[in-house]
Motif scaffolding. Sequence first.
Motif, PDB file in Angstrom:
ATOM      1  N   TYR A  15       0.629   1.809   4.624  1.00 46.71           N
ATOM      2  CA  TYR A  15       0.995   1.752   3.207  1.00 46.71           C
ATOM      3  C   TYR A  15       1.521   0.374   2.844  1.00 46.71           C
ATOM      4  O   TYR A  15       1.192  -0.180   1.806  1.00 46.71           O
ATOM      5  CB  TYR A  15       2.051   2.804   2.886  1.00 46.71           C
ATOM      6  N   ALA A  21      -1.332  -2.116   2.769  1.00 49.18           N
ATOM      7  CA  ALA A  21      -2.236  -1.851   1.645  1.00 49.18           C
ATOM      8  C   ALA A  21      -1.589  -2.270   0.329  1.00 49.18           C
ATOM      9  O   ALA A  21      -2.240  -2.790  -0.568  1.00 49.18           O
ATOM     10  CB  ALA A  21      -2.610  -0.377   1.617  1.00 49.18           C
ATOM     11  N   ARG A  22      -0.259  -2.023   0.215  1.00 50.66           N
ATOM     12  CA  ARG A  22       0.454  -2.430  -1.003  1.00 50.66           C
ATOM     13  C   ARG A  22       0.407  -3.930  -1.187  1.00 50.66           C
ATOM     14  O   ARG A  22       0.229  -4.431  -2.292  1.00 50.66           O
ATOM     15  CB  ARG A  22       1.915  -1.982  -0.923  1.00 50.66           C
ATOM     16  N   ALA A  50      -3.252  -2.517  -3.450  1.00 58.57           N
ATOM     17  CA  ALA A  50      -3.897  -1.225  -3.642  1.00 58.57           C
ATOM     18  C   ALA A  50      -3.132  -0.400  -4.677  1.00 58.57           C
ATOM     19  O   ALA A  50      -1.897  -0.476  -4.751  1.00 58.57           O
ATOM     20  CB  ALA A  50      -3.965  -0.468  -2.321  1.00 58.57           C
ATOM     21  N   THR A  51      -3.851   0.383  -5.478  1.00 56.85           N
ATOM     22  CA  THR A  51      -3.188   1.259  -6.447  1.00 56.85           C
ATOM     23  C   THR A  51      -2.719   2.524  -5.739  1.00 56.85           C
ATOM     24  O   THR A  51      -3.144   2.809  -4.613  1.00 56.85           O
ATOM     25  CB  THR A  51      -4.160   1.670  -7.573  1.00 56.85           C
ATOM     26  N   GLU A  52      -1.868   3.290  -6.433  1.00 60.16           N
ATOM     27  CA  GLU A  52      -1.346   4.517  -5.830  1.00 60.16           C
ATOM     28  C   GLU A  52      -2.483   5.475  -5.496  1.00 60.16           C
ATOM     29  O   GLU A  52      -2.470   6.137  -4.474  1.00 60.16           O
ATOM     30  CB  GLU A  52      -0.367   5.190  -6.785  1.00 60.16           C
ATOM     31  N   TRP A  53      -3.468   5.571  -6.412  1.00 55.07           N
ATOM     32  CA  TRP A  53      -4.582   6.472  -6.173  1.00 55.07           C
ATOM     33  C   TRP A  53      -5.371   6.048  -4.929  1.00 55.07           C
ATOM     34  O   TRP A  53      -5.750   6.865  -4.110  1.00 55.07           O
ATOM     35  CB  TRP A  53      -5.486   6.538  -7.398  1.00 55.07           C
ATOM     36  N   GLN A  54      -5.576   4.705  -4.813  1.00 56.12           N
ATOM     37  CA  GLN A  54      -6.301   4.206  -3.641  1.00 56.12           C
ATOM     38  C   GLN A  54      -5.534   4.522  -2.357  1.00 56.12           C
ATOM     39  O   GLN A  54      -6.125   4.888  -1.348  1.00 56.12           O
ATOM     40  CB  GLN A  54      -6.528   2.703  -3.750  1.00 56.12           C
ATOM     41  N   LEU A  55      -4.209   4.376  -2.412  1.00 56.13           N
ATOM     42  CA  LEU A  55      -3.388   4.707  -1.237  1.00 56.13           C
ATOM     43  C   LEU A  55      -3.616   6.160  -0.829  1.00 56.13           C
ATOM     44  O   LEU A  55      -3.789   6.480   0.343  1.00 56.13           O
ATOM     45  CB  LEU A  55      -1.903   4.494  -1.532  1.00 56.13           C
ATOM     46  N   ARG A  97      -6.164   8.192  -1.720  1.00 52.65           N
ATOM     47  CA  ARG A  97      -7.547   8.506  -1.382  1.00 52.65           C
ATOM     48  C   ARG A  97      -7.949   7.961  -0.003  1.00 52.65           C
ATOM     49  O   ARG A  97      -8.659   8.624   0.745  1.00 52.65           O
ATOM     50  CB  ARG A  97      -8.448   7.920  -2.484  1.00 52.65           C
ATOM     51  N   HIS A  98      -7.511   6.747   0.327  1.00 55.67           N
ATOM     52  CA  HIS A  98      -8.010   6.105   1.538  1.00 55.67           C
ATOM     53  C   HIS A  98      -7.053   6.131   2.722  1.00 55.67           C
ATOM     54  O   HIS A  98      -7.461   5.849   3.836  1.00 55.67           O
ATOM     55  CB  HIS A  98      -8.423   4.660   1.234  1.00 55.67           C
TER      56      HIS A  98
END
Lengths: 293, 302
Positions: free
Chosen positions: B196, B199-200, B204-209, B211-212
């Motif tokens: 996390y 990715a942040r 990355a957006t919250e949704w991407q976090l 989803r992926h």
Amino acid sequence: MAAVVPAPSAGATPHRGGQRWTARRVLRKVGFGFAVLVIVSPAVLVFLWMLSLSLKNELDNLTYPPVFIPSPPTLANYTQVFEQNAMGLYFRNSVIVSGFATLLALLVGIPAGYGIARLQAHRTTVLVLIARMTPALSFLIPLFMVFQFLGLNNTLTALVITHLVITVPIVVYVMAGYFETLPRELEEASLIDGGSVWTTFRYVALPLARPGIVVGTILAFIFSWNNFVFGAVLAGRATRTLPAAVYNVLTFEQLAWGPLAAAAIVVTLPVLILTIFIQKEIVVGLTAGGIKA
Amino acid sequence: MSTPALAARPAGFFLRRRRTYRLLTLPAVLVIAAVIVFPWLFTIYMSGFDWKIGSVAHFVGLSNYTGLATNQRFLEAIVHTFYFTALAVVFPLLLGTAAALVFHREFKGRGVLRAIFTMPMMATPVAVALVWTMMFHPQQGVLNYLLTSVGLPPSLWVYSPTFVIPSLVMVEVWHWTPLVMLIVLGGLAALPTEPYESARLDGATEWQLFRHITLPLIAPFLVVAAVIRTIDAVKAFDTIYVISQGGPGTASETINLYLYLQAFAFYNVGNASAVVVVFFIIILALALLLLHVRQRTKWVAA
């Protein structure tokens, strides 16, 4: 699991400063609070409605639009189910059936759980999964015929025996899992000192297993208490367990909503109270045999 | 093995110990043989007979089974069961995951609210089903009052052949979403933090976090929840029996309801036993299918 894991959509992004940040935060908090409300309300509303029905007189229960808050609340429905519908007797039956089925399951299930844990016979727990997959009715048909042959139909004995189908696998499963988590050193020491397997089990392992036994007991009791179909098929008029009685006696012999709701609360309240004691372990029981992730 | 003192013992010592451990399991084995294994075997035996309680049984070979294959009512019951199960697995999984994401966050009163949320799961099914029966009542039920008060047309709920299964699923969803929530919550608690953070940093957006990272990591828990939910939904009995008795007509008659009628309304135990065997094979097949999916999610994750 003390680590704070950033959940999706958790918190505000730190690199965005200024006024907008606080406005967003407030908005997010309100939105989150709303989400919590939406998630919890179905559970709360159904139970509150159940309570409301049980505390209103029949006139208020059948008016439309519905009366939500009983005014004045009455306990008449509760006294009625106990005095006219023998709820006391059915309550006693349920306590006897679930109590004995749980007790017998502990008697055979605790040593078995210990044996399985120490033999490392993990595969035997697959049996628990298969038992879980078998529809309850399929145990019921053969047992029904055997009880008929033995003249045991309509007796509490038959019900206790049938409820072992529920209680034994759950106790074995919980206890095998619990004994596996116990450290072996104490047991080894006892065995080296010349203790037999039995004395080691009885005086070393068993006292340590008390928390596991509590969980196994409560889960077995709850699952047995909640069972409906065994009682519905095997019990006679005087030997019905609570769930079977609530369905048979109250639904068919009278169609009053207040007493029905009161009876439903009497059935389910003991379970909800027991649940409080094992909040964390419930999931173990409900996924029993359901293979660990 | 663990200590030298034990290793020095003769082999017979360990053999004796193993034998005693087996002896400890014996009482449970006997009970399970009597109340679980014996019924299984006796069921298979009975399924070969034309057997009605109170009359003489004739051996009929496989004709109970071939009879089922052309029995319209039974085949419809299978369809109802699959329809009910599909809905009663998908909705609790979706809602349970959403609820788990909410309860995974720290907030005031979380413990109490979570306890309240999980209450339906333990409540006696028959008691709850009775309350829902009253709520579904088309004239005096509170659900139609709620619908009409927000301007929606009232529904016939369980009195309509079209809506009866979705209505029963509603009860099932209410009852069992908490279990899915608890299983997924267990998965969320085991998540690592590093992916996390990096990715942040990459924006990355919250949704991407979600989803992926989150979704692939909790996938094994979702499969476990799906297996358990499927087994329980296929076997659902109490709620359906109390609320609709399989009706109106046979609109909500699932395999389990059909089985109950065959066995304890018509006392046709030979035929009912054949239903049990077919039913068990269906449950087993579904469970194996889901476990197969589980293996594949593991390989993908590895």
